[in-house]
Motif scaffolding. Structure first.
Motif, PDB file in Angstrom:
ATOM      1  N   ARG A 154       0.749  -1.159  -0.044  1.00  0.00           N
ATOM      2  CA  ARG A 154      -0.055  -0.045  -0.103  1.00  0.00           C
ATOM      3  C   ARG A 154       0.853   1.149  -0.136  1.00  0.00           C
ATOM      4  O   ARG A 154       1.134   1.614   1.012  1.00  0.00           O
ATOM      5  CB  ARG A 154      -0.702  -0.103   1.281  1.00  0.00           C
ATOM      6  N   LEU A 155       1.225   1.786  -1.178  1.00  0.00           N
ATOM      7  CA  LEU A 155       2.195   3.024  -1.473  1.00  0.00           C
ATOM      8  C   LEU A 155       1.233   4.078  -1.381  1.00  0.00           C
ATOM      9  O   LEU A 155       1.382   4.846  -2.368  1.00  0.00           O
ATOM     10  CB  LEU A 155       2.951   2.755  -2.616  1.00  0.00           C
ATOM     11  N   ALA A 156       0.180   4.404  -0.591  1.00  0.00           N
ATOM     12  CA  ALA A 156      -0.700   5.224  -0.968  1.00  0.00           C
ATOM     13  C   ALA A 156      -0.340   6.619   0.132  1.00  0.00           C
ATOM     14  O   ALA A 156       0.456   6.331   1.252  1.00  0.00           O
ATOM     15  CB  ALA A 156      -2.168   4.943  -0.309  1.00  0.00           C
ATOM     16  N   GLU A 157      -0.661   7.784  -0.065  1.00  0.00           N
ATOM     17  CA  GLU A 157      -0.872   8.894   0.690  1.00  0.00           C
ATOM     18  C   GLU A 157      -2.003   9.369   1.190  1.00  0.00           C
ATOM     19  O   GLU A 157      -2.861  10.009   0.509  1.00  0.00           O
ATOM     20  CB  GLU A 157      -0.008  10.206   0.068  1.00  0.00           C
ATOM     21  N   PRO A 158      -2.501   8.927   2.402  1.00  0.00           N
ATOM     22  CA  PRO A 158      -3.722   9.198   2.815  1.00  0.00           C
ATOM     23  C   PRO A 158      -4.230  10.534   2.849  1.00  0.00           C
ATOM     24  O   PRO A 158      -5.407  10.843   2.779  1.00  0.00           O
ATOM     25  CB  PRO A 158      -3.791   8.501   4.252  1.00  0.00           C
ATOM     26  N   LEU A 159      -3.288  11.605   3.122  1.00  0.00           N
ATOM     27  CA  LEU A 159      -3.605  12.834   3.099  1.00  0.00           C
ATOM     28  C   LEU A 159      -4.143  13.514   1.807  1.00  0.00           C
ATOM     29  O   LEU A 159      -4.850  14.328   1.732  1.00  0.00           O
ATOM     30  CB  LEU A 159      -2.490  13.572   3.532  1.00  0.00           C
ATOM     31  N   LEU A 160      -3.977  12.562   0.936  1.00  0.00           N
ATOM     32  CA  LEU A 160      -4.242  13.310  -0.694  1.00  0.00           C
ATOM     33  C   LEU A 160      -5.513  12.605  -0.842  1.00  0.00           C
ATOM     34  O   LEU A 160      -6.506  13.310  -1.843  1.00  0.00           O
ATOM     35  CB  LEU A 160      -3.147  12.794  -1.804  1.00  0.00           C
ATOM     36  N   ARG A 161      -6.068  11.624  -0.161  1.00  0.00           N
ATOM     37  CA  ARG A 161      -7.643  11.218  -0.149  1.00  0.00           C
ATOM     38  C   ARG A 161      -8.092  10.614  -1.558  1.00  0.00           C
ATOM     39  O   ARG A 161      -9.144  10.254  -1.852  1.00  0.00           O
ATOM     40  CB  ARG A 161      -8.782  12.455   0.119  1.00  0.00           C
ATOM     41  N   VAL A 162      -7.043  10.419  -2.687  1.00  0.00           N
ATOM     42  CA  VAL A 162      -7.330   9.997  -3.884  1.00  0.00           C
ATOM     43  C   VAL A 162      -6.049   8.910  -4.174  1.00  0.00           C
ATOM     44  O   VAL A 162      -5.030   8.995  -3.343  1.00  0.00           O
ATOM     45  CB  VAL A 162      -7.328  11.000  -4.824  1.00  0.00           C
ATOM     46  N   PRO A 163      -6.158   7.949  -4.960  1.00  0.00           N
ATOM     47  CA  PRO A 163      -4.959   7.009  -5.127  1.00  0.00           C
ATOM     48  C   PRO A 163      -4.050   7.471  -6.146  1.00  0.00           C
ATOM     49  O   PRO A 163      -3.686   7.225  -7.064  1.00  0.00           O
ATOM     50  CB  PRO A 163      -5.767   5.865  -5.745  1.00  0.00           C
ATOM     51  N   VAL A 164      -3.402   8.439  -5.446  1.00  0.00           N
ATOM     52  CA  VAL A 164      -2.261   9.338  -6.033  1.00  0.00           C
ATOM     53  C   VAL A 164      -1.053   9.488  -5.043  1.00  0.00           C
ATOM     54  O   VAL A 164      -1.588  10.049  -4.196  1.00  0.00           O
ATOM     55  CB  VAL A 164      -2.725  10.560  -6.537  1.00  0.00           C
TER      56      VAL A 164
END
Length: 394
Positions: free
Chosen positions: A61-71
């Motif tokens: 899971r290479l997500a950045e949750p602060l961006l709130r989108v899968p970017v």
């Protein structure tokens, strides 16, 4: 074989790419391969920023949750490190129209010299010229990547964006046929409430073996499943259904959710009670039950890259009315498994024909119940593996 699947979107998000990549991973594992998924989608328990979910399929899971989108533009160094250290035999990148994580993944995997297969799940349309002008496909193929798309239509657009002479394979989406195949025999009556039909009145029909036929004088039940968004055209669907002038002869159930739901419900409220019902999003089992009570399926979307919902309905034995000139052409054989139309006027005419021509509807339903589509995993998985071999050979 050890496979890296790279995608912006992955469950728990809901959508076409998400379900297809997850199903592909599961079928590869069942076939004896080792699979790891790299995604910019946050996990079901908030996993992100490099967290790894262990299981039959290992998910990074290479997500950045602060961006709130899968970017996540900051994921590239870690993605490169993990791919380089992972001893993968092949990387399979899954691309939509706007897929920054997948684009980064293609750049990283080809830069590492890793055999790379890239599949487009989208219609490029206006983006074709941008792809061509950017030269990105020339760079990827120059490093050995092999290209594919989910339908003949989508592959043609990728081919137009790629360097002249580039081979673009068709690597279709697929389904598990047993999940959708009609269960025979059927001995129970149809569920009138699903289509807004009063039990014991117009809708007191009983389905015969293999599915419903509306042959008892009850209304013909039609269904459509989609995200309720402008590109999918739910409002145009209702307008075409109403314009067919079928009155009490047909009912339509629209399944799905999205930004146009409130507007669609206001439009439906203007119609005679029960003529169209909006069901919202349904679990797969409930959708199968709805299809079992239906007589036909309507697909109003233009420029469909593939049409997974159409494939599921066709596998469930439903005759399909859909817009032609898109990826649906690979799923529906015009005049045999459904009717393909060029525009909204044609959609209206085809809906009327499907409802009023009992023999046509029965013939198409019988074909779809007995002749399975070719886009099933038992056929498609070998094609995926052949694409991986093509990537390795380059």
């Amino acid at each position: 074989m050890k496979v890296a699947l790279l995608t912006d979107c992955y469950p728990p998000r809901v959508g076409g790419i998400e379900s297809q990549v997850a199903d592909l991973a599961a079928h590869l594992v069942d076939d004896g391969h080792e699979v790891e998924v790299f995604t910019a989608t946050t996990g079901p328990a908030g996993q992100s920023r490099g967290d790894v979910e262990e299981g039959p399929v290992r998910v990074h899971r290479l997500a950045e949750p602060l961006l709130r989108v899968p970017v996540n533009p900051f994921a590239v160094p870690e993605l490169r490190r993990r791919l380089a250290a992972g001893s993968f035999d092949v990387a399979h990148v899954h691309v939509g129209v706007v897929s920054p994580f997948a684009w980064d993944a293609a750049r990283v995997s080809t830069g590492l010299g890793l055999p790379t297969a890239i599949t487009w799940h989208c219609v490029l349309h206006r983006a074709t010229a941008l792809y061509r002008a950017s030269g990105v496909l020339a760079r990827w193929t120059g490093r050995g990547a092999v290209l594919s798309a989910v339908s003949t239509f989508a592959a043609g657009q990728v081919r137009a964006a790629a360097p002249a002479g580039t081979q673009v394979a068709v690597l279709p989406n697929a389904i598990d046929l047993d999940r959708w195949r009609p269960h025979l025999p059927r001995s129970t009556g149809r569920d009138d409430d699903q289509y807004g039909v009063v039990a014991g009145g117009e809708g007191g029909s009983t389905a015969g073996e293999g599915g419903s036929t509306a042959g008892d004088g009850g209304p013909v039940r039609l269904v459509s499943t989609m995200r309720l968004a402008p590109r999918k055209r739910p409002l145009e669907l209702v307008d075409a259904f109403v314009a067919a002038g079928l009155g009490d002869r047909a009912r339509l159930a629209v399944v799905g959710d999205g930004p146009l739901r409130a507007r669609l419900e206001r439009r439906v409220a203007e119609l005679p009670t029960g003529q169209v019902v909006v069901r919202g999003r349904l679990p797969r089992e409930d959708l199968r039950a709805l299809y079992a009570d239906a007589d036909g399926y309507l697909a109003p979307t233009r420029l469909e890259a593939f049409g997974i919902a159409v494939l599921e309905a066709r596998a469930a034995g439903l005759p399909v009315v859909a817009m032609g000139g898109s990826g649906v052409d690979d799923v529906v054989d015009d005049g045999v498994s459904g009717l393909l139309v060029p525009d909204d006027a044609g959609l209206t005419r085809a809906v009327a024909r499907l409802v009023t021509d009992d023999a046509l509807r029965a013939r198409m339903a019988a074909h779809n119940r007995t002749v399975p589509p070719r886009q099933v995993w038992s056929h498609v998985l070998p094609e995926v593996l052949a694409e991986y071999e093509r990537a390795g050979a380059r």
